[in-house]
Enzyme design. Structure first.
Site: not given
Length: 473
Positions: A83, A182, A158
């Site tokens: 990520k 997330s 996210s």
């Protein structure tokens, strides 16, 4: 070298690692295959591909498999992107923002070091919203991340890029992080498994700091076994970490039937009273609860353990966290309206108010522990509705309404970040909404340190109910 008969992108992490170790396919062939797939990304998954790094790692892995197989790692040859809030040496990081120039780190974050030690291949960086703040991934630096179930709908956030990549079978697994849902929310949007581990089990070290303890790294996978295997990789302490109990093998525990558990069922929104809950989300929980009861677990109803205003400490700490992003004053105007609004809220939180917000979260943790002490596991919907259309939650004209809409969509996940206990999203149910078949996940929350038990229960449910796929009944 023989080629496996199943398409490589249809294999999960464990099956792919086994094929590489049996020399049915080389790590280089696997990496080339997934790089080719990633280049066709039409779900907004990647911010950048690191082809040269990935190919070099694959060649090194193949060399180790020939000369010193034990040193190659348990997941040798498995692509696992990272990520874009987490540092990978030599690979540009944008953190989902157009307000800052890309940064090229000189070090790997701790979780990246552990993933590489396990033999995984760093294929690229996955998309995230600005500093990982909203539950949708619609950065100004690239296209929105969308769910392969319906490419007009959000992949969540996210860790939206990570979820989109795994669900679209661009990679078998992906790294993510979770500070308020997330990992679990994108997993729900994309029909995946996502675990938020117990606080401290996955360390941010040696270059990161835990802060208030809300966020942790983890992974997004297509099944519980892969999640357990990756947790074995990531649950390794660094010097200075506070010890967190862990079994010798999460994967081994998760593969065994769980003991008879007391399961509490809660469908009322925790942090946004009155938020509508989609009937399909309720049916997903009802189906899971009925299945658990049918195999001998004790199932009982639960009520919210605290009034909704008790959650406001989290909101204050979240705003201060947004303010902590290192944005020069002259670049503030380049930030998204939501980020600017959160940072302004953060500026209004005094030192005393911040201390009291942290105390309020500790008090909430005690309230939850007291109210739910008679159950081992809490079962809720993961989200209050189906994956939403891209842009439906984003409201640049009214960031306060934007934030409120996010909490209405996600009124359960953040409680497990506050308490620090583990929480597992499972893709067990799907229904047609507006002419498209969409996933509706369920959320299991456990006691602190009970990650292995939660995974075992998740694997049991997965085996009984299966994993729905797009377009299939």
């Amino acid at each position: 070298m023989a080629v496996v008969t199943t398409e490589l992108h249809d294999l999960g992490a464990l099956d792919l690692a086994a094929a590489v170790r049996r020399r049915e396919v080389s790590a280089l062939e696997v990496t080339e295959h997934f790089l080719t797939r990633a280049e066709t990304d039409d779900v907004g998954a990647f911010t950048v591909l690191a082809a040269d790094l990935a190919l070099a790692q694959a060649r090194e892995t193949d060399h180790l498999l020939r000369t010193d197989p034990d040193a190659a790692g348990p997941l040798a040859g498995v692509p696992c992107p990272v990520k874009d809030l987490t540092l990978v040496a030599g690979v540009p990081a944008r953190f989902g923002t157009a307000a800052l120039d890309p940064v090229v780190p000189t070090v790997d974050d701790g979780v990246v070091q552990l993933l590489r030690r396990a033999g995984t291949i760093m294929l690229g960086k996955t998309s995230t919203p600005e500093f990982g703040l909203p539950c949708y991934t619609e950065p100004d630096t690239g296209p929105p991340a969308v769910t392969p179930w319906d490419r007009t709908r959000s992949a969540g956030g996210s860790s939206g890029g990570a979820a989109a990549a795994v669900a679209a079978r661009l990679v078998p697994v992906a790294h993510g992080s979770d500070g308020g849902g997330s990992i679990r929310l994108p997993a729900a949007c994309c029909g995946l498994v996502g675990l938020k581990p117990t606080r401290g089990l996955v360390s941010p070290g040696p270059h990161g700091q835990p802060g208030p303890g809300l966020a942790t790294s983890g992974v997004l996978t297509r099944d519980v076994a892969d999640t357990a295997a990756l947790l074995d990789v990531l649950a390794v302490p660094w010097p200075g970490d506070w010890p967190v109990p862990r079994p010798d093998s999460f994967a081994a525990v998760a593969a065994r039937p769980p003991r008879r558990l007391r399961v509490g069922v809660l469908t009322a929104p925790l942090i946004h009273p009155g938020a509508p809950v989609h009937p399909a989300a309720l049916r997903a929980v009802e189906r899971a609860a009925g299945t658990l009861e049918s195999v001998g677990h004790e199932v009982t109803g639960l009520e919210p353990p605290f009034p909704p205003e008790a959650w406001q400490g989290f909101a204050a700490v979240w705003a201060v966290g947004a303010l902590g992003a290192p944005v020069p004053p002259e670049r503030e105007e380049r930030l998204r309206p939501l980020t600017r609004w959160l940072r302004e809220r953060g500026r209004s939180v005094t030192g005393l108010a911040h201390a009291r917000a942290l105390q309020a979260m500790q008090q909430l943790t005690q309230q939850v522990g007291t109210a739910w002490q008679h159950v081992d596991v809490v079962l809720t919907p993961t989200m209050a509705a189906a994956p939403w259309p891209v842009g439906a939650l984003r409201d640049d004209a009214d960031p306060a309404a934007d934030f409120d809409g996010q909490t209405a969509q996600t009124p359960w996940c953040s409680v497990w970040n506050i308490t620090g206990a583990p929480s597992l999203q499972l893709p067990l149910h799907a229904e047609e909404v507006d002419g498209r078949r969409l996933p509706f996940g369920v959320l299991l929350g456990g006691r602190p340190g009970a990650d292995a038990e939660l995974l075992a229960l998740g694997a049991e449910l997965e085996g009984l109910l299966g994993r729905p796929t797009p377009g299939l009944a």
